[in-house]
Design an enzyme around this catalytic site. Sequence first.
Site, PDB file in Angstrom:
ATOM      1  N   GLU A 362       0.840  -1.197   0.000  1.00  0.00           N
ATOM      2  CA  GLU A 362       0.000   0.000   0.000  1.00  0.00           C
ATOM      3  C   GLU A 362       0.881   1.255   0.000  1.00  0.00           C
ATOM      4  OE1 GLU A 362      -3.573   2.069   2.639  1.00  0.00           O
ATOM      5  OE2 GLU A 362      -2.995  -0.002   3.040  1.00  0.00           O
ATOM      6  N   GLU A 363       0.611   2.158  -0.925  1.00  0.00           N
ATOM      7  CA  GLU A 363       1.396   3.392  -1.109  1.00  0.00           C
ATOM      8  C   GLU A 363       2.873   3.101  -1.412  1.00  0.00           C
ATOM      9  OE1 GLU A 363      -0.640   5.210  -1.718  1.00  0.00           O
ATOM     10  OE2 GLU A 363      -1.932   6.006  -0.172  1.00  0.00           O
TER      11      GLU A 363
END
Length: 382
Positions: A362-363
Amino acid sequence: MTDDDGEAFATLAREVEAFVRGPGEEYAETIERTRAVPPQLWDDLRDRGYLRLAAPAEYGGAGLSFTQYLRLLELFSMSHASLRMIVHVCNGVWRAMDQFATDEQRKRFVLPQVAGDLRVAFTLTEPTAGTGADLRASVVRDGDTYLLSGEKHLITFGVSCDYWLLFARLAGTSGKDGTVALMVDRHVPGVRVEPMADTMGVRGTDHAHLIFDGAPVPVANRLGEEGAGLAVALGGFLTPSRIGVAMTCVGLARRAQELAVAHARRRVTFGKPLTARQAIAFALAENAADIEAARQLTLHAARRWEAGAADADALSSMAKLVAVDMLTRVTDKALQAHGGIGYWEGSPIERVYRDARAQRFEEGTNEIQKTVIAREILAGQR
Protein backbone atom coordinates in the site's frame (compact mmCIF):
# COMPACT_ATOMS: atom_id res chain seq x y z
CA MET A 1 -8.68 21.72 17.28
CA THR A 2 -5.15 22.76 18.26
CA ASP A 3 -2.57 21.09 20.47
CA ASP A 4 -3.87 23.32 23.27
CA ASP A 5 -7.20 21.48 23.20
CA GLY A 6 -5.87 18.64 25.34
CA GLU A 7 -9.11 17.61 27.02
CA ALA A 8 -11.19 18.02 23.86
CA PHE A 9 -8.81 15.80 21.93
CA ALA A 10 -8.67 13.24 24.74
CA THR A 11 -12.46 13.08 24.72
CA LEU A 12 -12.49 12.56 20.96
CA ALA A 13 -9.86 9.81 21.25
CA ARG A 14 -11.93 7.99 23.87
CA GLU A 15 -14.98 8.28 21.62
CA VAL A 16 -13.08 6.82 18.66
CA GLU A 17 -11.71 3.95 20.72
CA ALA A 18 -15.18 3.12 22.04
CA PHE A 19 -16.48 3.08 18.46
CA VAL A 20 -13.65 0.86 17.28
CA ARG A 21 -14.10 -1.68 20.06
CA GLY A 22 -17.92 -1.62 19.91
CA PRO A 23 -19.74 -0.87 16.63
CA GLY A 24 -16.47 -1.26 14.73
CA GLU A 25 -16.22 -4.93 15.66
CA GLU A 26 -19.84 -5.48 14.66
CA TYR A 27 -19.11 -3.95 11.26
CA ALA A 28 -16.00 -6.14 11.02
CA GLU A 29 -18.07 -9.29 11.52
CA THR A 30 -20.51 -8.16 8.82
CA ILE A 31 -17.74 -7.36 6.35
CA GLU A 32 -16.00 -10.69 6.89
CA ARG A 33 -19.27 -12.58 6.49
CA THR A 34 -20.54 -10.73 3.40
CA ARG A 35 -17.20 -9.74 1.84
CA ALA A 36 -18.62 -6.23 1.35
CA VAL A 37 -18.66 -2.92 3.22
CA PRO A 38 -22.25 -2.13 4.22
CA PRO A 39 -23.44 1.30 3.02
CA GLN A 40 -24.44 2.17 6.58
CA LEU A 41 -20.77 2.07 7.61
CA TRP A 42 -20.00 4.93 5.23
CA ASP A 43 -22.99 6.82 6.59
CA ASP A 44 -22.05 6.12 10.19
CA LEU A 45 -18.46 7.29 9.72
CA ARG A 46 -19.65 10.43 7.91
CA ASP A 47 -22.30 11.27 10.51
CA ARG A 48 -19.81 10.86 13.35
CA GLY A 49 -17.44 13.28 11.61
CA TYR A 50 -14.72 10.67 11.19
CA LEU A 51 -14.27 11.31 7.46
CA ARG A 52 -13.28 14.96 7.97
CA LEU A 53 -11.00 14.81 10.99
CA ALA A 54 -7.92 16.09 9.17
CA ALA A 55 -9.62 18.83 7.15
CA PRO A 56 -9.47 22.45 8.32
CA ALA A 57 -12.40 23.91 10.21
CA GLU A 58 -13.10 26.44 7.46
CA TYR A 59 -13.77 23.49 5.13
CA GLY A 60 -16.16 21.91 7.61
CA GLY A 61 -13.52 19.59 9.07
CA ALA A 62 -12.47 18.97 12.65
CA GLY A 63 -9.27 20.97 12.17
CA LEU A 64 -6.98 18.41 13.77
CA SER A 65 -3.26 18.74 13.26
CA PHE A 66 -1.71 15.93 11.21
CA THR A 67 -0.07 14.40 14.27
CA GLN A 68 -3.35 14.49 16.19
CA TYR A 69 -5.11 12.81 13.30
CA LEU A 70 -2.46 10.09 13.19
CA ARG A 71 -3.06 9.27 16.84
CA LEU A 72 -6.72 8.65 15.97
CA LEU A 73 -5.77 6.73 12.83
CA GLU A 74 -3.81 4.35 15.04
CA LEU A 75 -7.05 3.60 16.88
CA PHE A 76 -9.08 3.14 13.70
CA SER A 77 -6.43 0.75 12.42
CA MET A 78 -7.13 -1.61 15.30
CA SER A 79 -10.50 -2.26 13.64
CA HIS A 80 -11.26 -3.95 10.33
CA ALA A 81 -8.91 -2.98 7.52
CA SER A 82 -11.75 -1.79 5.27
CA LEU A 83 -13.05 0.54 7.99
CA ARG A 84 -9.54 1.89 8.42
CA MET A 85 -9.19 2.28 4.65
CA ILE A 86 -12.31 4.45 4.41
CA VAL A 87 -11.09 6.74 7.19
CA HIS A 88 -7.56 6.91 5.79
CA VAL A 89 -8.49 7.70 2.18
CA CYS A 90 -11.27 10.18 2.96
CA ASN A 91 -9.07 12.10 5.38
CA GLY A 92 -6.27 12.40 2.84
CA VAL A 93 -7.54 12.70 -0.71
CA TRP A 94 -9.00 16.20 -0.14
CA ARG A 95 -5.46 17.43 0.46
CA ALA A 96 -4.23 16.33 -2.97
CA MET A 97 -7.13 18.12 -4.67
CA ASP A 98 -6.99 21.24 -2.53
CA GLN A 99 -3.38 22.27 -3.05
CA PHE A 100 -3.91 23.08 -6.75
CA ALA A 101 -7.67 23.65 -6.83
CA THR A 102 -9.17 26.90 -8.04
CA ASP A 103 -11.92 28.46 -5.93
CA GLU A 104 -14.51 26.98 -8.28
CA GLN A 105 -12.90 23.52 -8.13
CA ARG A 106 -12.73 23.73 -4.35
CA LYS A 107 -16.49 24.30 -4.25
CA ARG A 108 -17.18 21.50 -6.76
CA PHE A 109 -14.82 18.84 -5.48
CA VAL A 110 -12.96 19.55 -2.24
CA LEU A 111 -15.72 20.78 0.06
CA PRO A 112 -18.25 18.08 -0.97
CA GLN A 113 -15.55 15.41 -0.47
CA VAL A 114 -14.74 16.73 3.00
CA ALA A 115 -18.46 16.74 3.84
CA GLY A 116 -18.74 13.11 2.77
CA ASP A 117 -21.13 13.93 -0.06
CA LEU A 118 -18.62 13.08 -2.79
CA ARG A 119 -16.53 9.91 -2.90
CA VAL A 120 -13.18 10.31 -4.66
CA ALA A 121 -10.81 7.47 -5.59
CA PHE A 122 -7.06 8.13 -5.96
CA THR A 123 -6.26 6.68 -9.40
CA LEU A 124 -2.56 6.31 -10.13
CA THR A 125 -1.55 2.64 -10.47
CA GLU A 126 -1.43 1.03 -13.91
CA PRO A 127 -1.13 -2.65 -14.90
CA THR A 128 1.49 -2.01 -17.59
CA ALA A 129 3.61 0.65 -15.86
CA GLY A 130 5.80 1.13 -12.83
CA THR A 131 5.53 3.99 -10.39
CA GLY A 132 5.74 7.79 -10.38
CA ALA A 133 6.37 9.27 -13.83
CA ASP A 134 6.07 5.87 -15.53
CA LEU A 135 2.51 6.57 -16.64
CA ARG A 136 1.02 5.13 -19.85
CA ALA A 137 -2.54 6.49 -19.55
CA SER A 138 -2.61 9.53 -21.84
CA VAL A 139 -4.76 12.42 -22.94
CA VAL A 140 -5.11 14.29 -26.22
CA ARG A 141 -6.53 17.79 -26.02
CA ASP A 142 -9.47 18.66 -28.24
CA GLY A 143 -10.48 22.26 -27.50
CA ASP A 144 -11.87 22.40 -23.97
CA THR A 145 -11.80 18.62 -23.58
CA TYR A 146 -9.17 15.98 -22.93
CA LEU A 147 -9.73 12.56 -24.50
CA LEU A 148 -8.42 9.99 -22.03
CA SER A 149 -7.16 6.54 -22.99
CA GLY A 150 -5.34 3.85 -21.04
CA GLU A 151 -5.72 1.52 -18.09
CA LYS A 152 -5.69 1.74 -14.31
CA HIS A 153 -5.97 -1.07 -11.77
CA LEU A 154 -5.92 -1.77 -8.03
CA ILE A 155 -7.94 1.43 -7.58
CA THR A 156 -9.38 1.50 -4.06
CA PHE A 157 -13.08 2.48 -4.10
CA GLY A 158 -12.72 2.75 -7.88
CA VAL A 159 -16.05 0.98 -8.41
CA SER A 160 -18.18 2.80 -5.85
CA CYS A 161 -16.75 6.34 -6.15
CA ASP A 162 -18.24 9.47 -7.71
CA TYR A 163 -14.97 10.75 -9.19
CA TRP A 164 -11.55 9.38 -9.97
CA LEU A 165 -8.64 11.69 -9.11
CA LEU A 166 -6.70 10.36 -12.06
CA PHE A 167 -3.13 10.87 -13.22
CA ALA A 168 -2.16 10.63 -16.87
CA ARG A 169 0.21 12.28 -19.30
CA LEU A 170 -0.10 14.37 -22.43
CA ALA A 171 0.21 12.04 -25.40
CA GLY A 172 3.75 11.99 -26.76
CA THR A 173 5.45 13.24 -23.60
CA SER A 174 7.74 11.49 -21.13
CA GLY A 175 8.86 12.26 -17.60
CA LYS A 176 7.06 14.25 -14.95
CA ASP A 177 6.69 17.42 -17.06
CA GLY A 178 4.01 15.84 -19.21
CA THR A 179 1.76 14.67 -16.38
CA VAL A 180 -1.72 15.95 -15.56
CA ALA A 181 -4.13 15.46 -12.66
CA LEU A 182 -7.79 15.17 -13.65
CA MET A 183 -11.09 14.86 -11.84
CA VAL A 184 -12.86 12.23 -13.94
CA ASP A 185 -16.59 11.59 -13.52
CA ARG A 186 -17.26 7.97 -12.59
CA HIS A 187 -19.99 7.80 -15.23
CA VAL A 188 -18.03 9.33 -18.11
CA PRO A 189 -18.66 7.61 -21.47
CA GLY A 190 -15.77 5.66 -22.93
CA VAL A 191 -14.73 3.79 -19.79
CA ARG A 192 -15.18 0.19 -18.74
CA VAL A 193 -15.23 -0.40 -14.97
CA GLU A 194 -14.35 -3.94 -13.93
CA PRO A 195 -14.53 -4.94 -10.26
CA MET A 196 -11.41 -6.90 -9.32
CA ALA A 197 -11.42 -10.28 -7.58
CA ASP A 198 -11.60 -10.63 -3.79
CA THR A 199 -8.39 -10.00 -1.93
CA MET A 200 -6.59 -12.14 0.64
CA GLY A 201 -7.14 -9.50 3.30
CA VAL A 202 -8.77 -6.08 3.54
CA ARG A 203 -11.99 -7.82 2.56
CA GLY A 204 -14.91 -5.65 1.58
CA THR A 205 -12.99 -2.74 0.05
CA ASP A 206 -13.79 -2.58 -3.65
CA HIS A 207 -10.96 -2.28 -6.14
CA ALA A 208 -11.37 -1.46 -9.81
CA HIS A 209 -9.70 -2.18 -13.12
CA LEU A 210 -10.46 0.77 -15.42
CA ILE A 211 -10.12 0.85 -19.20
CA PHE A 212 -10.50 4.24 -20.91
CA ASP A 213 -11.00 4.63 -24.65
CA GLY A 214 -11.21 8.28 -25.63
CA ALA A 215 -13.20 9.21 -22.52
CA PRO A 216 -13.98 12.95 -22.55
CA VAL A 217 -12.81 14.97 -19.53
CA PRO A 218 -13.32 18.75 -19.36
CA VAL A 219 -10.10 20.73 -19.23
CA ALA A 220 -11.81 22.62 -16.38
CA ASN A 221 -11.46 19.41 -14.34
CA ARG A 222 -7.66 19.58 -14.45
CA LEU A 223 -6.01 20.34 -11.11
CA GLY A 224 -3.02 22.62 -11.56
CA GLU A 225 -1.23 23.24 -14.82
CA GLU A 226 -0.18 20.74 -17.42
CA GLY A 227 2.99 19.16 -16.06
CA ALA A 228 1.90 19.37 -12.42
CA GLY A 229 0.26 15.95 -12.25
CA LEU A 230 2.98 14.27 -10.21
CA ALA A 231 3.20 17.23 -7.85
CA VAL A 232 -0.50 16.73 -7.09
CA ALA A 233 0.00 13.01 -6.54
CA LEU A 234 3.21 13.00 -4.55
CA GLY A 235 3.26 16.11 -2.39
CA GLY A 236 -0.44 16.33 -1.76
CA PHE A 237 -1.25 12.70 -1.15
CA LEU A 238 1.54 10.15 -1.25
CA THR A 239 3.96 11.71 1.23
CA PRO A 240 1.43 12.23 4.06
CA SER A 241 -0.37 9.04 3.03
CA ARG A 242 2.80 6.99 3.44
CA ILE A 243 3.14 8.41 6.93
CA GLY A 244 -0.49 7.54 7.50
CA VAL A 245 0.04 3.96 6.29
CA ALA A 246 2.99 3.68 8.68
CA MET A 247 0.65 4.61 11.52
CA THR A 248 -1.94 2.09 10.33
CA CYS A 249 0.80 -0.52 10.67
CA VAL A 250 1.32 0.63 14.25
CA GLY A 251 -2.40 0.37 15.01
CA LEU A 252 -2.77 -3.07 13.46
CA ALA A 253 0.36 -4.30 15.26
CA ARG A 254 -1.06 -2.95 18.50
CA ARG A 255 -4.22 -4.98 17.93
CA ALA A 256 -2.18 -8.12 17.19
CA GLN A 257 -0.21 -7.58 20.37
CA GLU A 258 -3.40 -7.14 22.42
CA LEU A 259 -4.77 -10.40 21.06
CA ALA A 260 -1.52 -12.22 21.74
CA VAL A 261 -1.27 -10.95 25.33
CA ALA A 262 -4.91 -11.84 26.04
CA HIS A 263 -4.48 -15.35 24.65
CA ALA A 264 -1.20 -15.89 26.48
CA ARG A 265 -2.88 -14.97 29.75
CA ARG A 266 -5.80 -17.36 29.16
CA ARG A 267 -3.97 -20.33 27.68
CA VAL A 268 -2.63 -22.75 30.29
CA THR A 269 -0.14 -25.51 29.51
CA PHE A 270 1.33 -27.88 32.10
CA GLY A 271 -0.36 -25.89 34.81
CA LYS A 272 1.03 -22.49 33.82
CA PRO A 273 -0.23 -19.67 31.59
CA LEU A 274 1.76 -18.99 28.44
CA THR A 275 2.85 -15.69 29.96
CA ALA A 276 5.00 -17.73 32.36
CA ARG A 277 6.94 -19.17 29.42
CA GLN A 278 10.03 -17.10 28.73
CA ALA A 279 9.86 -17.64 24.98
CA ILE A 280 6.38 -16.11 24.85
CA ALA A 281 7.16 -13.33 27.33
CA PHE A 282 10.26 -12.34 25.38
CA ALA A 283 8.36 -12.34 22.07
CA LEU A 284 5.75 -10.03 23.56
CA ALA A 285 8.49 -7.77 24.94
CA GLU A 286 10.13 -7.57 21.51
CA ASN A 287 6.77 -6.71 19.97
CA ALA A 288 6.18 -3.88 22.43
CA ALA A 289 9.59 -2.33 21.69
CA ASP A 290 9.09 -2.78 17.94
CA ILE A 291 5.70 -1.06 17.98
CA GLU A 292 6.88 1.90 20.02
CA ALA A 293 9.95 2.46 17.84
CA ALA A 294 7.81 2.53 14.69
CA ARG A 295 5.27 4.83 16.33
CA GLN A 296 7.89 7.40 17.28
CA LEU A 297 9.57 7.39 13.86
CA THR A 298 6.16 7.86 12.24
CA LEU A 299 5.29 10.80 14.49
CA HIS A 300 8.72 12.33 13.80
CA ALA A 301 8.09 12.05 10.04
CA ALA A 302 4.68 13.64 10.54
CA ARG A 303 6.10 16.59 12.45
CA ARG A 304 8.73 17.14 9.75
CA TRP A 305 6.06 17.05 7.05
CA GLU A 306 3.93 19.53 8.99
CA ALA A 307 6.96 21.82 9.22
CA GLY A 308 7.53 21.64 5.45
CA ALA A 309 10.99 20.14 5.99
CA ALA A 310 13.06 19.06 2.99
CA ASP A 311 13.61 15.59 4.44
CA ALA A 312 9.90 14.85 4.86
CA ASP A 313 9.67 12.70 1.72
CA ALA A 314 12.56 10.49 2.77
CA LEU A 315 11.30 10.29 6.34
CA SER A 316 7.85 9.26 5.13
CA SER A 317 9.46 6.39 3.25
CA MET A 318 11.61 5.49 6.26
CA ALA A 319 8.55 5.42 8.49
CA LYS A 320 6.60 3.25 6.07
CA LEU A 321 9.55 0.88 5.53
CA VAL A 322 10.25 0.45 9.23
CA ALA A 323 6.58 0.16 10.21
CA VAL A 324 5.80 -2.45 7.57
CA ASP A 325 8.75 -4.62 8.60
CA MET A 326 7.71 -4.18 12.24
CA LEU A 327 4.15 -5.24 11.45
CA THR A 328 5.39 -8.37 9.69
CA ARG A 329 7.41 -9.40 12.74
CA VAL A 330 4.74 -8.51 15.29
CA THR A 331 1.86 -10.27 13.56
CA ASP A 332 3.97 -13.38 12.98
CA LYS A 333 4.91 -13.60 16.66
CA ALA A 334 1.35 -12.83 17.71
CA LEU A 335 -0.01 -15.64 15.54
CA GLN A 336 2.69 -17.99 16.83
CA ALA A 337 1.68 -17.21 20.41
CA HIS A 338 -1.82 -18.46 19.57
CA GLY A 339 -0.48 -21.76 18.30
CA GLY A 340 -2.50 -23.63 15.70
CA ILE A 341 -5.83 -22.21 16.82
CA GLY A 342 -4.82 -18.78 15.57
CA TYR A 343 -4.57 -20.09 12.00
CA TRP A 344 -8.27 -20.97 11.81
CA GLU A 345 -10.60 -18.64 9.91
CA GLY A 346 -12.78 -16.70 12.31
CA SER A 347 -9.99 -16.18 14.81
CA PRO A 348 -9.36 -12.44 15.30
CA ILE A 349 -5.61 -12.88 14.90
CA GLU A 350 -6.15 -14.71 11.59
CA ARG A 351 -7.93 -11.66 10.17
CA VAL A 352 -5.21 -9.32 11.46
CA TYR A 353 -2.52 -11.54 9.95
CA ARG A 354 -4.19 -11.46 6.52
CA ASP A 355 -4.82 -7.73 6.62
CA ALA A 356 -1.22 -7.01 7.60
CA ARG A 357 0.17 -8.43 4.36
CA ALA A 358 -1.54 -5.72 2.30
CA GLN A 359 0.45 -3.00 4.06
CA ARG A 360 3.61 -4.16 2.35
CA PHE A 361 2.53 -2.68 -0.97
CA GLU A 362 0.00 0.00 0.00
CA GLU A 363 1.40 3.39 -1.11
CA GLY A 364 4.46 1.70 -2.55
CA THR A 365 6.44 -1.45 -1.84
CA ASN A 366 9.42 -1.54 0.48
CA GLU A 367 11.63 -1.51 -2.60
CA ILE A 368 10.12 1.81 -3.69
CA GLN A 369 10.62 3.25 -0.19
CA LYS A 370 14.29 2.21 -0.29
CA THR A 371 14.65 3.91 -3.68
CA VAL A 372 13.31 7.18 -2.26
CA ILE A 373 15.59 6.97 0.80
CA ALA A 374 18.66 6.01 -1.26
CA ARG A 375 18.05 8.91 -3.64
CA GLU A 376 18.31 11.39 -0.77
CA ILE A 377 21.36 9.66 0.75
CA LEU A 378 23.20 9.61 -2.55
CA ALA A 379 22.30 13.24 -3.19
CA GLY A 380 24.29 14.03 -0.05
CA GLN A 381 21.34 15.38 1.90
CA ARG A 382 21.61 12.96 4.83
